[in-house]
Scaffold this active site. Structure first.
Site, PDB file in Angstrom:
ATOM      1  N   LYS A  10       0.494  -1.209  -0.213  1.00 16.22           N
ATOM      2  CA  LYS A  10       0.244   0.421  -0.446  1.00 16.22           C
ATOM      3  C   LYS A  10       0.832   1.079  -0.116  1.00 16.22           C
ATOM      4  O   LYS A  10       1.798   1.099   0.373  1.00 16.22           O
ATOM      5  CB  LYS A  10      -0.782   0.287   1.279  1.00 16.22           C
ATOM      6  CG  LYS A  10      -2.137  -1.274   1.236  1.00 16.22           C
ATOM      7  CD  LYS A  10      -3.012  -0.905   2.874  1.00 16.22           C
ATOM      8  CE  LYS A  10      -3.475  -2.378   3.317  1.00 16.22           C
ATOM      9  NZ  LYS A  10      -4.286  -2.255   4.135  1.00 16.22           N
ATOM     10  N   TYR A  50     -12.309  -2.553  -3.186  1.00 21.16           N
ATOM     11  CA  TYR A  50     -13.052  -2.620  -1.328  1.00 21.16           C
ATOM     12  C   TYR A  50     -14.114  -3.107  -2.081  1.00 21.16           C
ATOM     13  O   TYR A  50     -14.938  -1.899  -2.484  1.00 21.16           O
ATOM     14  CB  TYR A  50     -12.021  -2.348  -0.957  1.00 21.16           C
ATOM     15  CG  TYR A  50     -10.807  -1.810  -0.270  1.00 21.16           C
ATOM     16  CD1 TYR A  50     -10.187  -2.821   0.636  1.00 21.16           C
ATOM     17  CD2 TYR A  50      -9.733  -0.936  -0.992  1.00 21.16           C
ATOM     18  CE1 TYR A  50      -9.674  -2.860   0.747  1.00 21.16           C
ATOM     19  CE2 TYR A  50      -8.340  -1.356  -0.923  1.00 21.16           C
ATOM     20  CZ  TYR A  50      -8.026  -1.972   0.420  1.00 21.16           C
ATOM     21  OH  TYR A  50      -7.081  -1.841   0.860  1.00 21.16           O
ATOM     22  N   ASN A 151      -1.283  -0.272   7.629  1.00 26.42           N
ATOM     23  CA  ASN A 151      -0.314  -1.905   8.160  1.00 26.42           C
ATOM     24  C   ASN A 151       0.929  -2.268   6.701  1.00 26.42           C
ATOM     25  O   ASN A 151       0.587  -3.127   6.733  1.00 26.42           O
ATOM     26  CB  ASN A 151      -1.579  -3.181   8.466  1.00 26.42           C
ATOM     27  CG  ASN A 151      -2.341  -2.377   7.879  1.00 26.42           C
ATOM     28  OD1 ASN A 151      -3.076  -2.522   6.476  1.00 26.42           O
ATOM     29  ND2 ASN A 151      -3.710  -3.336   7.965  1.00 26.42           N
TER      30      ASN A 151
HETATM   31  P1  GDP Z   1      -6.776  -7.108   6.477  1.00 31.17           P
HETATM   32  O1  GDP Z   1      -7.513  -8.183   5.666  1.00 31.17           O
HETATM   33  O2  GDP Z   1      -6.082  -7.560   7.759  1.00 31.17           O
HETATM   34  O3  GDP Z   1      -6.241  -5.984   5.387  1.00 31.17           O
HETATM   35  O4  GDP Z   1      -7.679  -6.629   7.097  1.00 31.17           O
HETATM   36  P2  GDP Z   1      -9.528  -5.863   6.964  1.00 31.17           P
HETATM   37  O5  GDP Z   1     -10.042  -6.883   4.931  1.00 31.17           O
HETATM   38  O6  GDP Z   1     -10.448  -6.328   7.705  1.00 31.17           O
HETATM   39  O7  GDP Z   1      -9.491  -4.754   6.591  1.00 31.17           O
HETATM   40  C1  GDP Z   1      -9.240  -4.445   5.667  1.00 31.17           C
HETATM   41  C2  GDP Z   1      -7.525  -2.127   5.739  1.00 31.17           C
HETATM   42  O8  GDP Z   1      -8.734  -1.867   6.677  1.00 31.17           O
HETATM   43  C3  GDP Z   1      -7.095  -3.447   6.890  1.00 31.17           C
HETATM   44  O9  GDP Z   1      -5.881  -2.962   6.028  1.00 31.17           O
HETATM   45  C4  GDP Z   1      -7.463  -1.539   7.190  1.00 31.17           C
HETATM   46  O10 GDP Z   1      -5.620  -0.959   6.591  1.00 31.17           O
HETATM   47  C5  GDP Z   1      -7.859  -0.886   7.566  1.00 31.17           C
HETATM   48  N1  GDP Z   1      -8.629  -0.659   8.499  1.00 31.17           N
HETATM   49  C6  GDP Z   1      -9.762  -1.868   9.304  1.00 31.17           C
HETATM   50  N2  GDP Z   1     -10.398  -1.755  10.158  1.00 31.17           N
HETATM   51  C7  GDP Z   1     -10.334  -0.508  10.613  1.00 31.17           C
HETATM   52  C8  GDP Z   1     -10.489   0.635  11.669  1.00 31.17           C
HETATM   53  O11 GDP Z   1     -11.140  -0.138  12.473  1.00 31.17           O
HETATM   54  N3  GDP Z   1     -10.015   1.627  11.467  1.00 31.17           N
HETATM   55  C9  GDP Z   1      -9.492   1.997  10.851  1.00 31.17           C
HETATM   56  N4  GDP Z   1      -8.930   3.785  10.226  1.00 31.17           N
HETATM   57  N5  GDP Z   1      -8.924   1.201   9.297  1.00 31.17           N
HETATM   58  C10 GDP Z   1      -9.660  -0.263   9.523  1.00 31.17           C
END
Ligand code: GDP
Ligand code: MG
Length: 190
Positions: A10, A50, A151
């Site tokens: 990213k 997304y 992240n």
């Molecule tokens: P991943 O699969 O571990 O990347 O996580 P997810 O698919 O659940 O979420 C996608 C991305 O959204 C994450 O990598 C974070 O960059 C962001 N994100 C997820 N949850 C949160 C949240 O509660 N707050 C914020 N600010 N960003 C989030």
């Protein structure tokens, strides 16, 4: 079983010049890069990646609510509201500056890559994982700043998710069927 997965470095990973460090971690465990490019995502690509998918939006919200409860913080949004808010932030963020899109292949690649990447929240991600080693961000700090958690990486969560996502970022002719020199050692049949 051999699988393909989609990894995106990213904007935070690219801007912090961690591309080489990150790619090296996938290569050195035996995973194979079969497609790689620098892409400046359009809003269309960002929205497809997304996706407005109820299950994923709820899972993002539920993860955030669980983390807030653990911290003892009050939650005022529903899981769906959190999911929608994070999706909007992600679409803007992923298109902010170039990302590195990588298609990676290997034995159980999807799950293996998620292990190398570590948990969503870098504060909780294990040392030794990419997110644990290279980020100090947290759900709370990201939410307070109105931005997605930095992240470094997106990695497909499941094989079906990987199949959908690879098509968004790569054309068929941008993926290469080739053999690493060490594949004869690990994939040979008796
Ligand atoms: P991943 O699969 O571990 O990347 O996580 P997810 O698919 O659940 O979420 C996608 C991305 O959204 C994450 O990598 C974070 O960059 C962001 N994100 C997820 N949850 C949160 C949240 O509660 N707050 C914020 N600010 N960003 C989030
Ligand atoms: Mg995910």
């Amino acid at each position: 079983m051999k699988e393909k997965s989609l990894v995106l470095i990213k904007p935070d990973g690219v801007q912090r010049a961690l591309v080489g460090e990150i790619i090296g971690r996938f290569e050195r465990c035996g995973l194979k890069i079969i497609g790689l490019k620098v892409v400046k995502a359009t809003q269309e690509i960002a929205g497809e990646h997304y996706a407005n998918d109820e299950k994923w939006l709820l899972s993002v919200g539920e993860k955030a609510i669980e983390a807030a409860k653990k911290r003892g913080d009050e939650v005022t949004e529903t899981a769906m509201e959190i999911g929608q808010r994070v999706r909007n932030q992600l679409m803007e963020y992923i298109a902010m500056s170039p990302v590195i899109a990588i298609c990676i292949e290997g034995h159980n690649a999807v799950a293996k890559i998620r292990k190398l990447v570590g948990g969503t929240n870098p504060q909780d991600a294990e040392p030794g994982t990419i997110r644990g080693d290279y980020s100090i961000d947290s759900f709370k700090m990201a939410d307070q700043s109105g931005r997605p958690i930095q992240n470094l990486i997106h990695a497909s969560g499941e094989v079906a998710e990987a199949e959908r996502e690879i098509k968004i970022w790569f054309k068929d002719e941008e993926l290469f069927d080739w053999e690493r020199a060490d594949e004869a050692l690990i994939y040979r049949t008796v």
